[in-house]
Design a protein around this motif. Sequence first.
Motif, short mmCIF file in Angstrom:
data_model
loop_
_atom_site.label_atom_id
_atom_site.label_comp_id
_atom_site.label_asym_id
_atom_site.label_seq_id
_atom_site.Cartn_x
_atom_site.Cartn_y
_atom_site.Cartn_z
N CYS A 7 -5.47 -2.26 -8.91
CA CYS A 7 -5.10 -3.65 -8.69
C CYS A 7 -4.00 -3.74 -7.65
CB CYS A 7 -4.66 -4.20 -10.05
SG CYS A 7 -4.11 -5.85 -9.92
N GLY A 8 -4.31 -4.27 -6.50
CA GLY A 8 -3.31 -4.48 -5.44
C GLY A 8 -2.85 -5.93 -5.47
N ASN A 9 -1.93 -6.27 -4.58
CA ASN A 9 -1.44 -7.65 -4.56
C ASN A 9 -2.48 -8.64 -4.07
OD1 ASN A 9 1.52 -7.89 -5.39
ND2 ASN A 9 1.48 -6.03 -4.14
N SER A 63 -1.67 -0.65 -11.18
CA SER A 63 -1.47 -2.04 -10.78
C SER A 63 -0.12 -2.24 -10.11
CB SER A 63 -1.59 -2.97 -11.99
OG SER A 63 -1.37 -4.30 -11.55
N THR A 64 -0.17 -2.85 -8.92
CA THR A 64 1.09 -3.21 -8.25
C THR A 64 1.56 -4.58 -8.73
OG1 THR A 64 -0.12 -4.18 -6.41
CG2 THR A 64 0.54 -1.90 -6.15
N VAL A 65 0.75 -5.22 -9.57
CA VAL A 65 1.09 -6.55 -10.10
C VAL A 65 1.27 -6.41 -11.62
CG1 VAL A 65 0.39 -8.98 -10.20
CG2 VAL A 65 -0.35 -7.55 -8.28
N THR A 104 14.33 3.86 -9.61
CA THR A 104 13.34 3.29 -8.68
C THR A 104 11.96 3.24 -9.34
OG1 THR A 104 14.53 4.20 -6.81
CG2 THR A 104 12.24 3.58 -6.41
N GLN A 105 11.36 2.07 -9.31
CA GLN A 105 10.00 1.92 -9.84
C GLN A 105 9.04 2.01 -8.67
OE1 GLN A 105 8.79 0.89 -13.09
NE2 GLN A 105 10.79 1.55 -13.85
N VAL A 106 8.59 3.21 -8.36
CA VAL A 106 7.68 3.39 -7.23
C VAL A 106 6.37 2.69 -7.55
CG1 VAL A 106 6.49 5.07 -5.78
CG2 VAL A 106 8.72 5.64 -6.76
N GLY A 107 5.79 2.01 -6.57
CA GLY A 107 4.50 1.35 -6.78
C GLY A 107 3.47 2.37 -7.26
N PRO A 108 2.75 2.07 -8.35
CA PRO A 108 1.80 3.05 -8.87
C PRO A 108 0.72 3.43 -7.85
CG PRO A 108 1.75 1.01 -10.16
CD PRO A 108 2.86 0.88 -9.19
N ASP A 109 0.34 2.48 -6.99
CA ASP A 109 -0.67 2.80 -5.97
C ASP A 109 -0.17 3.90 -5.04
OD1 ASP A 109 1.27 0.93 -5.06
OD2 ASP A 109 -0.04 0.25 -3.44
N ARG A 110 1.14 3.91 -4.80
CA ARG A 110 1.71 4.91 -3.90
C ARG A 110 1.69 6.29 -4.57
NH1 ARG A 110 7.27 2.74 -1.82
NH2 ARG A 110 6.76 4.10 -0.06
N THR A 134 1.95 -2.44 4.22
CA THR A 134 1.50 -1.14 4.73
C THR A 134 2.53 -0.12 4.26
OG1 THR A 134 0.44 -2.12 6.64
CG2 THR A 134 1.00 0.21 6.81
N THR A 135 2.05 0.84 3.48
CA THR A 135 2.98 1.82 2.93
C THR A 135 2.74 3.20 3.55
OG1 THR A 135 1.44 2.09 1.09
CG2 THR A 135 3.34 0.68 0.71
N PHE A 136 3.82 3.94 3.71
CA PHE A 136 3.77 5.32 4.16
C PHE A 136 4.37 6.14 3.02
CE2 PHE A 136 3.25 4.75 8.85
CZ PHE A 136 3.36 3.36 8.90
C1 PAZ Z 1 4.71 -1.63 -1.72
C2 PAZ Z 1 3.68 -2.37 -2.55
C3 PAZ Z 1 4.01 -3.86 -2.54
C4 PAZ Z 1 2.29 -2.14 -1.93
O1 PAZ Z 1 1.34 -2.88 -2.65
P1 PAZ Z 1 -0.12 -3.31 -2.09
O2 PAZ Z 1 0.03 -3.57 -0.64
O3 PAZ Z 1 -1.03 -2.14 -2.35
O4 PAZ Z 1 -0.51 -4.49 -2.89
C5 PAZ Z 1 3.65 -1.79 -4.00
O5 PAZ Z 1 3.44 -0.42 -3.96
C6 PAZ Z 1 4.91 -2.09 -4.77
O6 PAZ Z 1 5.08 -3.17 -5.30
N1 PAZ Z 1 5.84 -1.10 -4.86
C7 PAZ Z 1 7.06 -1.20 -5.61
C8 PAZ Z 1 8.25 -0.73 -4.84
C9 PAZ Z 1 8.16 0.73 -4.38
O7 PAZ Z 1 7.06 1.30 -4.27
O8 PAZ Z 1 9.21 1.33 -4.13
#
Ligand code: PAZ
Length: 256
Positions: A7-9, A63-65, A104-110, A134-136
């Motif tokens: 689940c992305g944003n 889920s990022t949400v 730090t709550q790293v985004g789970p997708d990352r 856009t994440t790196f």
């Molecule tokens: C950076 C993001 C918004 C990317 O989300 P996405 O573009 O996949 O919806 C998401 O990974 C997030 O909410 N991260 C939390 C903060 C972090 O990763 O440090």
Amino acid sequence: MLLAIDCGNTNTVFSIWDGSAFIGTWRTATEHQRTADQYYVWLSSLLHFQKIDADIDEVIISSTVPRVVFNLRVFSDRYFNCRPWVVGKPDCKLPVDVRVDEGTQVGPDRLVNTVAGYDLYGGDLIVVDFGTATTFDVVAADGAYVGGVIAPGVNLSLQALHEAAAALPHVDVTKPDHVVGTNTVACMQSGVFWGYVGLINGICDQIKRERDRPMKVISTGGLAPLFQQGHALFDHFEDDLTMHGLTVIHAFNKES
Ligand SMILES: CC(C)(COP(=O)(O)O)[C@@H](O)C(=O)NCCC(=O)O
Ligand SMILES: Nc1ncnc2c1ncn2[C@@H]1O[C@H](COP(=O)(O)OP(=O)(O)O)[C@@H](O)[C@H]1O
Ligand SMILES: [K+]
């Protein structure tokens, strides 16, 4: 069978993994109001339409949400009689270390992208995901997640231009023929496209310099191929990197 939910944003992707391949993938807009019953009506009608007979008995969610997770949990419990693994929750273990600042709550997708990248290509990686943002994500030699970069998403940048400037229309991202635009739309497209090429190159170069070693660059997300065209920005493109990571994390949790 495993139902993996990313689940992305902007979008939520559902894929069914039969243990060796994905037998179906479907995408819906992310809406936190959607109930467990609505998810089921949507998914079961797609399965029926495509004549897919899936015996789902396990679910894993990234889920990022945060707000959508409650209804996805109810969905798993009610329709598949299982408690889902939720990436980022304490009972869902990761096969790699996460070395970031405390709290730090790293985004789970990352995290999932990191796991997937390491599984496919080993360490010393930069994973670029073209989502809402856009994440790196930087993967160390031992597979650990060691931090990264969050930049505004491509569509978000175009939308922000449109919303903030009265005379700028809504435009879609595309590769313009020339850098110098001769109309408003071409100028905007050039700013975002070439700006992004510079951003990707610049950030990857800086990361490599900061870490002082060669690193592979892996890209994922619908817009990655647009930027790859004709430019050696990425070493590899993986369409379903996040889904792959979810299957790796699922297998790791089942083993341990
Ligand atoms: C950076 C993001 C918004 C990317 O989300 P996405 O573009 O996949 O919806 C998401 O990974 C997030 O909410 N991260 C939390 C903060 C972090 O990763 O440090
Ligand atoms: N193939 C594509 N072509 C153009 N735009 C795309 C494509 N795939 C995704 N997008 C757009 O990229 C943005 C991010 O999409 P997505 O990867 O689903 O984000 P998220 O994971 O944050 O939900 C959205 O605005 C979406 O409409
Ligand atoms: K994503």
